[in-house]
Motif scaffolding. Sequence first.
Motif, PDB file in Angstrom:
ATOM      1  N   GLY A   1      -1.126  23.933   0.455  1.00 44.64           N
ATOM      2  CA  GLY A   1       0.294  23.630   0.301  1.00 44.64           C
ATOM      3  C   GLY A   1       0.535  22.596  -0.781  1.00 44.64           C
ATOM      4  N   SER A   2       1.680  21.955  -0.730  1.00 42.78           N
ATOM      5  CA  SER A   2       2.068  20.972  -1.738  1.00 42.78           C
ATOM      6  C   SER A   2       1.070  19.818  -1.796  1.00 42.78           C
ATOM      7  CB  SER A   2       3.462  20.423  -1.424  1.00 42.78           C
ATOM      8  OG  SER A   2       3.753  19.309  -2.239  1.00 42.78           O
ATOM      9  N   VAL A   3       0.543  19.570  -2.985  1.00 41.92           N
ATOM     10  CA  VAL A   3      -0.399  18.474  -3.175  1.00 41.92           C
ATOM     11  C   VAL A   3       0.295  17.132  -2.915  1.00 41.92           C
ATOM     12  CG1 VAL A   3      -1.801  17.237  -4.882  1.00 41.92           C
ATOM     13  CG2 VAL A   3      -1.855  19.735  -4.781  1.00 41.92           C
ATOM     14  N   THR A   4       1.542  17.026  -3.352  1.00 42.54           N
ATOM     15  CA  THR A   4       2.303  15.792  -3.138  1.00 42.54           C
ATOM     16  C   THR A   4       2.462  15.501  -1.653  1.00 42.54           C
ATOM     17  OG1 THR A   4       3.552  16.092  -5.195  1.00 42.54           O
ATOM     18  CG2 THR A   4       4.501  14.629  -3.529  1.00 42.54           C
ATOM     19  N   GLU A   5       2.807  16.528  -0.873  1.00 42.07           N
ATOM     20  CA  GLU A   5       2.976  16.337   0.567  1.00 42.07           C
ATOM     21  C   GLU A   5       1.651  15.979   1.244  1.00 42.07           C
ATOM     22  OE1 GLU A   5       4.810  19.779   2.208  1.00 42.07           O
ATOM     23  OE2 GLU A   5       6.708  19.484   1.138  1.00 42.07           O
ATOM     24  N   GLN A   6       0.568  16.600   0.797  1.00 42.29           N
ATOM     25  CA  GLN A   6      -0.739  16.268   1.362  1.00 42.29           C
ATOM     26  C   GLN A   6      -1.107  14.822   1.040  1.00 42.29           C
ATOM     27  OE1 GLN A   6      -3.959  19.355   1.048  1.00 42.29           O
ATOM     28  NE2 GLN A   6      -2.437  20.426  -0.189  1.00 42.29           N
ATOM     29  N   PHE A   7      -0.828  14.397  -0.188  1.00 43.66           N
ATOM     30  CA  PHE A   7      -1.127  13.018  -0.607  1.00 43.66           C
ATOM     31  C   PHE A   7      -0.335  12.032   0.253  1.00 43.66           C
ATOM     32  CE2 PHE A   7      -1.442   9.252  -3.110  1.00 43.66           C
ATOM     33  CZ  PHE A   7      -2.558   9.394  -3.930  1.00 43.66           C
ATOM     34  N   LEU A   8       0.941  12.331   0.478  1.00 45.29           N
ATOM     35  CA  LEU A   8       1.783  11.457   1.286  1.00 45.29           C
ATOM     36  C   LEU A   8       1.308  11.416   2.731  1.00 45.29           C
ATOM     37  CD1 LEU A   8       5.328  12.370  -0.091  1.00 45.29           C
ATOM     38  CD2 LEU A   8       4.088  10.223  -0.437  1.00 45.29           C
ATOM     39  N   LEU A   9       0.879  12.565   3.261  1.00 47.82           N
ATOM     40  CA  LEU A   9       0.376  12.623   4.632  1.00 47.82           C
ATOM     41  C   LEU A   9      -0.871  11.761   4.786  1.00 47.82           C
ATOM     42  CD1 LEU A   9       0.201  13.714   7.515  1.00 47.82           C
ATOM     43  CD2 LEU A   9      -1.016  15.713   6.599  1.00 47.82           C
ATOM     44  N   LEU A  10      -1.816  11.926   3.870  1.00 46.16           N
ATOM     45  CA  LEU A  10      -3.042  11.138   3.935  1.00 46.16           C
ATOM     46  C   LEU A  10      -2.745   9.655   3.731  1.00 46.16           C
ATOM     47  CD1 LEU A  10      -5.514  13.414   1.917  1.00 46.16           C
ATOM     48  CD2 LEU A  10      -5.258  13.219   4.401  1.00 46.16           C
ATOM     49  N   GLY A  11      -1.802   9.383   2.835  1.00 47.98           N
ATOM     50  CA  GLY A  11      -1.422   7.996   2.584  1.00 47.98           C
ATOM     51  C   GLY A  11      -0.815   7.340   3.808  1.00 47.98           C
ATOM     52  N   THR A  12       0.031   8.082   4.508  1.00 44.39           N
ATOM     53  CA  THR A  12       0.645   7.560   5.730  1.00 44.39           C
ATOM     54  C   THR A  12      -0.411   7.273   6.795  1.00 44.39           C
ATOM     55  OG1 THR A  12       2.686   8.800   5.300  1.00 44.39           O
ATOM     56  CG2 THR A  12       2.316   8.031   7.561  1.00 44.39           C
ATOM     57  N   LEU A  13      -1.353   8.197   6.947  1.00 49.30           N
ATOM     58  CA  LEU A  13      -2.438   7.993   7.911  1.00 49.30           C
ATOM     59  C   LEU A  13      -3.255   6.760   7.555  1.00 49.30           C
ATOM     60  CD1 LEU A  13      -3.754  11.640   8.466  1.00 49.30           C
ATOM     61  CD2 LEU A  13      -2.640  10.173  10.164  1.00 49.30           C
TER      62      LEU A  13
ATOM     63  N   GLY B   1       0.821  -1.209   0.000  1.00 52.06           N
ATOM     64  CA  GLY B   1       0.000   0.000   0.000  1.00 52.06           C
ATOM     65  C   GLY B   1       0.851   1.254   0.000  1.00 52.06           C
ATOM     66  N   SER B   2       1.978   1.214   0.722  1.00 57.85           N
ATOM     67  CA  SER B   2       2.873   2.365   0.772  1.00 57.85           C
ATOM     68  C   SER B   2       3.460   2.672  -0.601  1.00 57.85           C
ATOM     69  CB  SER B   2       4.005   2.107   1.770  1.00 57.85           C
ATOM     70  OG  SER B   2       3.497   1.911   3.074  1.00 57.85           O
ATOM     71  N   ILE B   3       3.756   1.603  -1.346  1.00 58.19           N
ATOM     72  CA  ILE B   3       4.272   1.788  -2.709  1.00 58.19           C
ATOM     73  C   ILE B   3       3.228   2.468  -3.580  1.00 58.19           C
ATOM     74  CG2 ILE B   3       5.005   0.574  -4.799  1.00 58.19           C
ATOM     75  CD1 ILE B   3       6.316  -1.512  -2.938  1.00 58.19           C
ATOM     76  N   HIS B   4       1.967   2.086  -3.417  1.00 56.85           N
ATOM     77  CA  HIS B   4       0.886   2.726  -4.163  1.00 56.85           C
ATOM     78  C   HIS B   4       0.749   4.203  -3.770  1.00 56.85           C
ATOM     79  CE1 HIS B   4      -0.863  -0.433  -6.550  1.00 56.85           C
ATOM     80  NE2 HIS B   4      -0.957  -1.248  -5.509  1.00 56.85           N
ATOM     81  N   VAL B   5       0.928   4.480  -2.485  1.00 54.99           N
ATOM     82  CA  VAL B   5       0.827   5.872  -2.016  1.00 54.99           C
ATOM     83  C   VAL B   5       1.899   6.728  -2.665  1.00 54.99           C
ATOM     84  CG1 VAL B   5       1.142   7.381  -0.022  1.00 54.99           C
ATOM     85  CG2 VAL B   5      -0.286   5.352   0.183  1.00 54.99           C
ATOM     86  N   VAL B   6       3.135   6.238  -2.648  1.00 59.17           N
ATOM     87  CA  VAL B   6       4.243   6.996  -3.241  1.00 59.17           C
ATOM     88  C   VAL B   6       4.024   7.161  -4.743  1.00 59.17           C
ATOM     89  CG1 VAL B   6       6.720   6.987  -3.714  1.00 59.17           C
ATOM     90  CG2 VAL B   6       5.875   6.269  -1.471  1.00 59.17           C
ATOM     91  N   ALA B   7       3.592   6.064  -5.391  1.00 64.43           N
ATOM     92  CA  ALA B   7       3.336   6.133  -6.833  1.00 64.43           C
ATOM     93  C   ALA B   7       2.228   7.127  -7.142  1.00 64.43           C
ATOM     94  CB  ALA B   7       2.964   4.745  -7.362  1.00 64.43           C
ATOM     95  N   GLY B   8       1.184   7.124  -6.322  1.00 62.04           N
ATOM     96  CA  GLY B   8       0.081   8.062  -6.529  1.00 62.04           C
ATOM     97  C   GLY B   8       0.528   9.489  -6.308  1.00 62.04           C
ATOM     98  N   ALA B   9       1.392   9.709  -5.312  1.00 59.20           N
ATOM     99  CA  ALA B   9       1.859  11.061  -4.995  1.00 59.20           C
ATOM    100  C   ALA B   9       2.661  11.660  -6.143  1.00 59.20           C
ATOM    101  CB  ALA B   9       2.694  11.040  -3.724  1.00 59.20           C
TER     102      ALA B   9
END
Length: 212
Positions: free
Chosen positions: A144-156, A50-58
């Motif tokens: 702010g950065s969309v990428t950072e927001q995506f990663l934050l939500l993905g981590t949660l 799932g983490s790989i998908h999060v990074v790929a999506g970001a």
Amino acid sequence: MEFYTIWLFVVAAITLLIIPGPAVIYIMARSIDQGKKAGLISVLGVSLGGSIHVVAGAIGVSAILMTSATAFHIVKYIGAAYLIYLGYKALTSATEHMPIETPKSAHKQLVKIFYQSAIIEVMNPKTALFFLAFFPQFISPSAGSVTEQFLLLGTLFILLGLMSDGLYAVLATTIRNWLLKRNVNSKLQNRITGYLYIVLGVFSSFASPSKT
């Protein structure tokens, strides 16, 4: 991101996570077949996938699956075929009793389960599509950065998934213990887990790019 937005995301994510999906079915199959430790290792493997998908999506890589039907179907059918293969192996196993494992062989088996679980989750295109469809509902370019927001939500989401999937692994272990107490032999356990894998593989093969 505002605290209210994050809180809303957490509530929505928990609501979705408690509904058993393909990952949960896979984790429960592992737990029933090989016990709690194997189930929890599967949880970690699924989380890595799932983490790989999060990074790929970001970084936008997963968007390819939404625009290329060929890429989607290749990934989908490889993943489905692997699940069906695991089911076939379980169904054709003739083991009546659990084999005695040395600490070294047991460790190797857990490592294998970890990587298998990660691969299965990575090869599930619906996870990528889900993240790309769900996360943007809580992302604001002005925050702010969309990428950072995506990663934050993905981590949660991954952390919440760890807890939710872990509970399902424990539940499946309880089912396994119930079967063992009633002297249910390993052949029946193999059939249960084998059919779970096959059903999951067939279910995955019918996934479509338009659905999450």
